[in-house]
Design an enzyme around this catalytic site. Structure first.
Site, PDB file in Angstrom:
ATOM      1  N   CYS A  67      67.860   4.914 -25.271  1.00  7.10           N
ATOM      2  CA  CYS A  67      68.333   4.855 -23.887  1.00  7.10           C
ATOM      3  C   CYS A  67      68.220   3.442 -23.300  1.00  7.10           C
ATOM      4  CB  CYS A  67      67.563   5.848 -23.030  1.00  7.10           C
ATOM      5  SG  CYS A  67      67.805   7.576 -23.540  1.00  7.10           S
ATOM      6  N   GLU A  76      90.728  11.630 -39.012  1.00  4.66           N
ATOM      7  CA  GLU A  76      90.193  12.675 -38.134  1.00  4.66           C
ATOM      8  C   GLU A  76      89.876  13.947 -38.897  1.00  4.66           C
ATOM      9  OE1 GLU A  76      89.130  12.617 -35.084  1.00  4.66           O
ATOM     10  OE2 GLU A  76      89.595  10.493 -34.995  1.00  4.66           O
ATOM     11  N   CYS A  90      71.502   1.752 -23.489  1.00  3.42           N
ATOM     12  CA  CYS A  90      72.680   2.531 -23.072  1.00  3.42           C
ATOM     13  C   CYS A  90      73.298   1.968 -21.788  1.00  3.42           C
ATOM     14  CB  CYS A  90      72.296   3.992 -22.851  1.00  3.42           C
ATOM     15  SG  CYS A  90      73.702   5.022 -22.383  1.00  3.42           S
ATOM     16  N   GLN A 127      83.055  17.418 -39.052  1.00  2.00           N
ATOM     17  CA  GLN A 127      81.756  17.856 -39.577  1.00  2.00           C
ATOM     18  C   GLN A 127      81.271  16.980 -40.729  1.00  2.00           C
ATOM     19  OE1 GLN A 127      79.966  20.801 -38.140  1.00  2.00           O
ATOM     20  NE2 GLN A 127      81.304  19.781 -36.703  1.00  2.00           N
ATOM     21  N   THR A 128      81.701  15.733 -40.756  1.00  2.00           N
ATOM     22  CA  THR A 128      81.338  14.853 -41.859  1.00  2.00           C
ATOM     23  C   THR A 128      81.047  13.459 -41.321  1.00  2.00           C
ATOM     24  OG1 THR A 128      82.881  16.116 -43.233  1.00  2.00           O
ATOM     25  CG2 THR A 128      82.029  14.067 -44.147  1.00  2.00           C
ATOM     26  N   LEU A 148      83.861  16.210 -51.004  1.00  2.80           N
ATOM     27  CA  LEU A 148      83.804  15.998 -49.556  1.00  2.80           C
ATOM     28  C   LEU A 148      83.516  17.289 -48.797  1.00  2.80           C
ATOM     29  CD1 LEU A 148      84.069  13.684 -47.536  1.00  2.80           C
ATOM     30  CD2 LEU A 148      86.522  14.160 -47.388  1.00  2.80           C
ATOM     31  N   GLY A 149      83.801  18.441 -49.422  1.00  2.45           N
ATOM     32  CA  GLY A 149      83.500  19.720 -48.784  1.00  2.45           C
ATOM     33  C   GLY A 149      84.569  20.209 -47.834  1.00  2.45           C
ATOM     34  N   TRP A 196      89.736   2.890 -40.243  1.00  3.88           N
ATOM     35  CA  TRP A 196      90.907   3.521 -39.613  1.00  3.88           C
ATOM     36  C   TRP A 196      91.193   2.923 -38.234  1.00  3.88           C
ATOM     37  CZ3 TRP A 196      86.773   6.051 -41.804  1.00  3.88           C
ATOM     38  CH2 TRP A 196      85.721   6.368 -40.941  1.00  3.88           C
ATOM     39  N   ARG A 197      90.453   1.868 -37.878  1.00  9.43           N
ATOM     40  CA  ARG A 197      90.704   1.247 -36.576  1.00  9.43           C
ATOM     41  C   ARG A 197      91.467  -0.071 -36.720  1.00  9.43           C
ATOM     42  NH1 ARG A 197      84.939   2.238 -33.437  1.00  9.43           N
ATOM     43  NH2 ARG A 197      85.296   4.454 -32.976  1.00  9.43           N
TER      44      ARG A 197
END
Length: 352
Positions: free
Chosen positions: A199, A39, A202, A44-45, A82-83, A26-27
């Site tokens: 970390c 989106e 990061c 939650q997936t 997919l729920g 989707w980018r």
DNA sequence: AAATCGGGGAT
DNA sequence: ATCCCAGATTT
């Protein structure tokens, strides 16, 4: 000082994103429709789960007009497995709203976006920033975790913490909101992970108060939930002339709008007392002879565990309601109907 | 504020 | 087994 830190954070994150950002389906376009679909699916997936669904869905419904025109059963069929099926129903409803009330023009303003079903503050912020590159904040699970650690926020989850997190998220968004919000999510997913954050890799390590205080593994704080209650239910595969009986679940509530083999709650005692099986079904509307158990399925839902016992059954007498929500279907015909993951396994057991 | 709403990936 | 996922909506 605060302003310097803010621009420091966005600069470091944007530089990191150019080298380490994820390349996701989707980018490539940033059209409002495809950003919106992604989106909603991503609520939650996990990304890896969504990708094949996203491709199939856009293949079936390439435009918002195509989605608006589609029958609900077909939309749910593309969502099958997919729920959180209210997402699919809301997506469908919202598509109709955009086509009718907005003349097919996807909204580009916060107040209009949040009137659409299924779009809350964070998804609206994602659409505004990712599709239109407007400087709106987001607050998903990734961003919550990153910000909680970055600013060492020791509050328990809840509305109070959310308000603080929204303020931080809003204060950090630079003019290139699309890249920045994408970077924040990618950092949360690949570096600032829930467990074992990396970390050492990061870009914000030297600015991170959580890391400085050795709290990165402890944050964000979480509240523990109790054990899930067990629901024992039965489902009947009722045969009549090489066809099986299925019905559509109420559109509201659990698995709303999906089809099922008639399912009801039972007491465990009824599973063993052979002749009692005739009493299993109260609301079927017709009589059947219940046969042997053919399958047992366990499934964990958000707030309960399901133990589903599936029985073969033979039509005996009477007749089910004659409406479009009750059908006798051949085995081959079952493929047209959307089922939950559990009942999909029943279909597979009958076919395989 | 708490409950509802799925299913699976990661560990 | 537990935790959590690009949350929203209802109670």
């Amino acid at each position: 000082m605060v302003l310097k830190t803010k621009s420091d954070i966005s600069r470091r994150l944007l530089r990191w994103f150019k080298a380490h950002g994820r390349d996701l389906p989707w980018r490539s376009a940033f059209s409002p429709y495809t950003v919106w679909v992604s989106e909603i699916m991503l609520q939650q997936t996990q990304v890896e789960t969504v990708i094949p669904y996203y491709r199939r869905f856009l293949s079936s419904f390439p435009t918002i007009q195509a989605l608006a025109k589609a029958p609900q059963d077909l939309v749910l069929k593309q969502w099958e497995g997919l729920g959180y099926y209210s997402r699919a129903r809301n997506l469908h409803r919202a598509a109709k709203q955009v086509v009718e009330a907005f003349n097919g023009r996807f909204p580009d303003q916060m107040d209009a976006l949040i009137t659409l079903p299924g779009i809350g503050k964070s998804t609206a912020g994602a659409i505004l920033s990712l599709a239109y590159n407007q400087p709106f904040p987001i607050l998903d699970g990734n961003v919550k975790r990153v910000l909680t650690r970055l600013f060492a926020l020791r509050a328990l989850p809840g509305a109070g913490l959310d308000k603080i997190l929204w303020a931080y998220s809003a204060s950090l968004v630079p003019s290139d909101a699309r890249s920045f919000n994408s970077a924040l999510m990618d950092l949360g997913a690949t570096v600032c992970r829930p467990r074992n954050p990396v970390c050492g890799l990061c870009p914000l390590k030297t600015l991170c108060q959580g890391f400085e205080q050795h709290l990165q593994e402890l944050l964000p704080l979480k509240k523990k939930r109790g054990p899930l209650p067990l629901r024992v239910q039965s489902a009947l595969v009722i045969w009549k002339n090489k066809r099986v009986f299925i019905r559509k679940r109420p559109v509201k509530g659990l698995l709303g709008g999906l089809w099922e083999f008639p399912e009801e709650a039972i007491k465990k005692a009824n599973l063993t007392g052979g002749t009692k099986r005739l009493e299993i079904y109260q609301n079927l509307g017709f009589q059947v002879n219940v046969g042997e158990a053919i399958l047992k399925i366990r499934q964990t839902f958000t707030h309960f565990k399901l133990e589903l016992h599936i029985f073969n059954a033979e039509y005996h007498s009477g007749s089910p309601p004659r409406d479009k929500n009750h059908r006798w279907v051949s085995l081959a015909g079952l493929r047209e109907f959307p089922f939950s993951a559990s009942h999909k396994k029943i279909v597979e057991a009958l076919s395989g």
